[in-house]
Write a protein that holds these residues in place. Sequence first.
Motif, PDB file in Angstrom:
ATOM      1  N   GLU A   3       5.516  35.771  16.219  1.00 18.37           N
ATOM      2  CA  GLU A   3       6.671  35.038  16.745  1.00 18.37           C
ATOM      3  C   GLU A   3       7.333  35.810  17.881  1.00 18.37           C
ATOM      4  O   GLU A   3       7.692  35.237  18.910  1.00 18.37           O
ATOM      5  N   LEU A   4       7.463  37.110  17.712  1.00 18.09           N
ATOM      6  CA  LEU A   4       8.068  37.941  18.747  1.00 18.09           C
ATOM      7  C   LEU A   4       7.235  37.923  20.026  1.00 18.09           C
ATOM      8  O   LEU A   4       7.770  37.780  21.127  1.00 18.09           O
ATOM      9  N   ALA A   5       5.924  38.039  19.877  1.00 14.38           N
ATOM     10  CA  ALA A   5       5.040  37.998  21.048  1.00 14.38           C
ATOM     11  C   ALA A   5       5.118  36.642  21.748  1.00 14.38           C
ATOM     12  O   ALA A   5       5.160  36.557  22.984  1.00 14.38           O
ATOM     13  N   GLU A   6       5.172  35.580  20.961  1.00 17.43           N
ATOM     14  CA  GLU A   6       5.261  34.231  21.528  1.00 17.43           C
ATOM     15  C   GLU A   6       6.588  34.025  22.258  1.00 17.43           C
ATOM     16  O   GLU A   6       6.623  33.439  23.348  1.00 17.43           O
ATOM     17  N   LEU A   7       7.670  34.506  21.677  1.00 20.74           N
ATOM     18  CA  LEU A   7       8.981  34.387  22.315  1.00 20.74           C
ATOM     19  C   LEU A   7       9.003  35.139  23.646  1.00 20.74           C
ATOM     20  O   LEU A   7       9.583  34.665  24.623  1.00 20.74           O
ATOM     21  N   ARG A   8       8.363  36.300  23.675  1.00 19.11           N
ATOM     22  CA  ARG A   8       8.296  37.078  24.914  1.00 19.11           C
ATOM     23  C   ARG A   8       7.595  36.277  26.011  1.00 19.11           C
ATOM     24  O   ARG A   8       8.060  36.208  27.143  1.00 19.11           O
ATOM     25  N   GLU A   9       6.475  35.672  25.677  1.00 14.17           N
ATOM     26  CA  GLU A   9       5.735  34.863  26.654  1.00 14.17           C
ATOM     27  C   GLU A   9       6.577  33.689  27.143  1.00 14.17           C
ATOM     28  O   GLU A   9       6.604  33.386  28.331  1.00 14.17           O
ATOM     29  N   HIS A  10       7.266  33.035  26.216  1.00 10.51           N
ATOM     30  CA  HIS A  10       8.118  31.906  26.603  1.00 10.51           C
ATOM     31  C   HIS A  10       9.250  32.352  27.519  1.00 10.51           C
ATOM     32  O   HIS A  10       9.623  31.633  28.443  1.00 10.51           O
ATOM     33  N   TYR A  11       9.793  33.549  27.244  1.00 12.16           N
ATOM     34  CA  TYR A  11      10.893  34.058  28.069  1.00 12.16           C
ATOM     35  C   TYR A  11      10.434  34.212  29.515  1.00 12.16           C
ATOM     36  O   TYR A  11      11.105  33.768  30.435  1.00 12.16           O
ATOM     37  N   PHE A  12       9.292  34.853  29.725  1.00 13.69           N
ATOM     38  CA  PHE A  12       8.814  35.088  31.085  1.00 13.69           C
ATOM     39  C   PHE A  12       8.337  33.799  31.756  1.00 13.69           C
ATOM     40  O   PHE A  12       8.391  33.685  32.979  1.00 13.69           O
ATOM     41  N   ALA A  13       7.917  32.825  30.969  1.00  5.88           N
ATOM     42  CA  ALA A  13       7.413  31.572  31.536  1.00  5.88           C
ATOM     43  C   ALA A  13       8.527  30.582  31.868  1.00  5.88           C
ATOM     44  O   ALA A  13       8.334  29.674  32.683  1.00  5.88           O
ATOM     45  N   SER A  14       9.686  30.748  31.273  1.00  5.96           N
ATOM     46  CA  SER A  14      10.763  29.782  31.448  1.00  5.96           C
ATOM     47  C   SER A  14      11.462  29.946  32.794  1.00  5.96           C
ATOM     48  O   SER A  14      11.919  31.024  33.145  1.00  5.96           O
ATOM     49  N   PRO A  15      11.592  28.836  33.531  1.00  6.64           N
ATOM     50  CA  PRO A  15      12.313  28.894  34.808  1.00  6.64           C
ATOM     51  C   PRO A  15      13.810  28.579  34.659  1.00  6.64           C
ATOM     52  O   PRO A  15      14.565  28.712  35.611  1.00  6.64           O
ATOM     53  N   TYR A  16      14.237  28.167  33.468  1.00  9.10           N
ATOM     54  CA  TYR A  16      15.607  27.698  33.284  1.00  9.10           C
ATOM     55  C   TYR A  16      16.471  28.741  32.581  1.00  9.10           C
ATOM     56  O   TYR A  16      16.077  29.310  31.568  1.00  9.10           O
ATOM     57  N   ILE A  17      17.680  28.952  33.085  1.00  9.54           N
ATOM     58  CA  ILE A  17      18.582  29.947  32.524  1.00  9.54           C
ATOM     59  C   ILE A  17      18.931  29.612  31.076  1.00  9.54           C
ATOM     60  O   ILE A  17      18.861  30.470  30.207  1.00  9.54           O
ATOM     61  N   ASN A  18      19.318  28.380  30.797  1.00 10.51           N
ATOM     62  CA  ASN A  18      19.693  28.021  29.425  1.00 10.51           C
ATOM     63  C   ASN A  18      18.545  28.272  28.458  1.00 10.51           C
ATOM     64  O   ASN A  18      18.747  28.751  27.348  1.00 10.51           O
ATOM     65  N   GLN A  19      17.333  27.938  28.876  1.00 12.10           N
ATOM     66  CA  GLN A  19      16.168  28.149  28.027  1.00 12.10           C
ATOM     67  C   GLN A  19      15.938  29.639  27.796  1.00 12.10           C
ATOM     68  O   GLN A  19      15.663  30.067  26.680  1.00 12.10           O
ATOM     69  N   LYS A  20      16.080  30.451  28.845  1.00 15.08           N
ATOM     70  CA  LYS A  20      15.920  31.898  28.707  1.00 15.08           C
ATOM     71  C   LYS A  20      16.958  32.467  27.744  1.00 15.08           C
ATOM     72  O   LYS A  20      16.666  33.359  26.954  1.00 15.08           O
ATOM     73  N   ILE A  21      18.166  31.957  27.815  1.00 17.75           N
ATOM     74  CA  ILE A  21      19.226  32.444  26.940  1.00 17.75           C
ATOM     75  C   ILE A  21      18.906  32.101  25.485  1.00 17.75           C
ATOM     76  O   ILE A  21      19.043  32.936  24.592  1.00 17.75           O
ATOM     77  N   GLU A  22      18.468  30.870  25.240  1.00 16.07           N
ATOM     78  CA  GLU A  22      18.116  30.477  23.873  1.00 16.07           C
ATOM     79  C   GLU A  22      16.960  31.317  23.347  1.00 16.07           C
ATOM     80  O   GLU A  22      16.974  31.758  22.187  1.00 16.07           O
ATOM     81  N   ILE A  23      15.948  31.572  24.185  1.00 22.41           N
ATOM     82  CA  ILE A  23      14.816  32.407  23.779  1.00 22.41           C
ATOM     83  C   ILE A  23      15.298  33.826  23.503  1.00 22.41           C
ATOM     84  O   ILE A  23      14.897  34.447  22.511  1.00 22.41           O
TER      85      ILE A  23
END
Length: 180
Positions: free
Chosen positions: A74-94
């Motif tokens: 889960e931690l590894a997946e969240l890391r990938e999602h963080y770097f892939a996300s272009p949106y600030i709100n999404q990055k904050i939630e991740i």
Amino acid sequence: MNPLMIATFIIIILSVLLFYYLNDIYNKVVTLKNYTEKAFANIDVLLKQRADEIPGLLRITEQAMSHQKALLLELAELREHYFASPYINQKIEINNKITHVLQNINLLIENYPHLQALKNLHKLQNRIASLENKIADRREFFNESVALYNTGIQTFPNLIFAKILGYQPRTMLDISITDE
């Protein structure tokens, strides 16, 4: 003086005043948005550094905590999602989720003394703790900027420009409470 000229003069003055008033409101809404983006840019550097430490944490703890593989994945997946996300709100939630998972991993490490004895893990924990302290310092400024922005776009008459420009409320960074 002609009544028509007086009426025209009053309309012109009111139009100019209305223009300046609307311009001021527009500038306030844009300024609030820019402050939140600036505040996020200041904290994003640290959030990326923390996310960059995750692979090291995963490598070190993976061998000793094979029964906790789901948490590590889960931690590894969240890391990938963080770097892939272009949106600030999404990055904050991740990021809020990463903070929660890291807290769970720290609790697990405390329960496994042989993990605490690993020198690399100790160094990595110190690095992550240092980043967490820096993030905490910047989180307050970011959350204050977000609160002002959210209030600004939800109050009248700013609400009108915020709707026209498509501004949405921003998400705040969770404040994590850790025992150190």
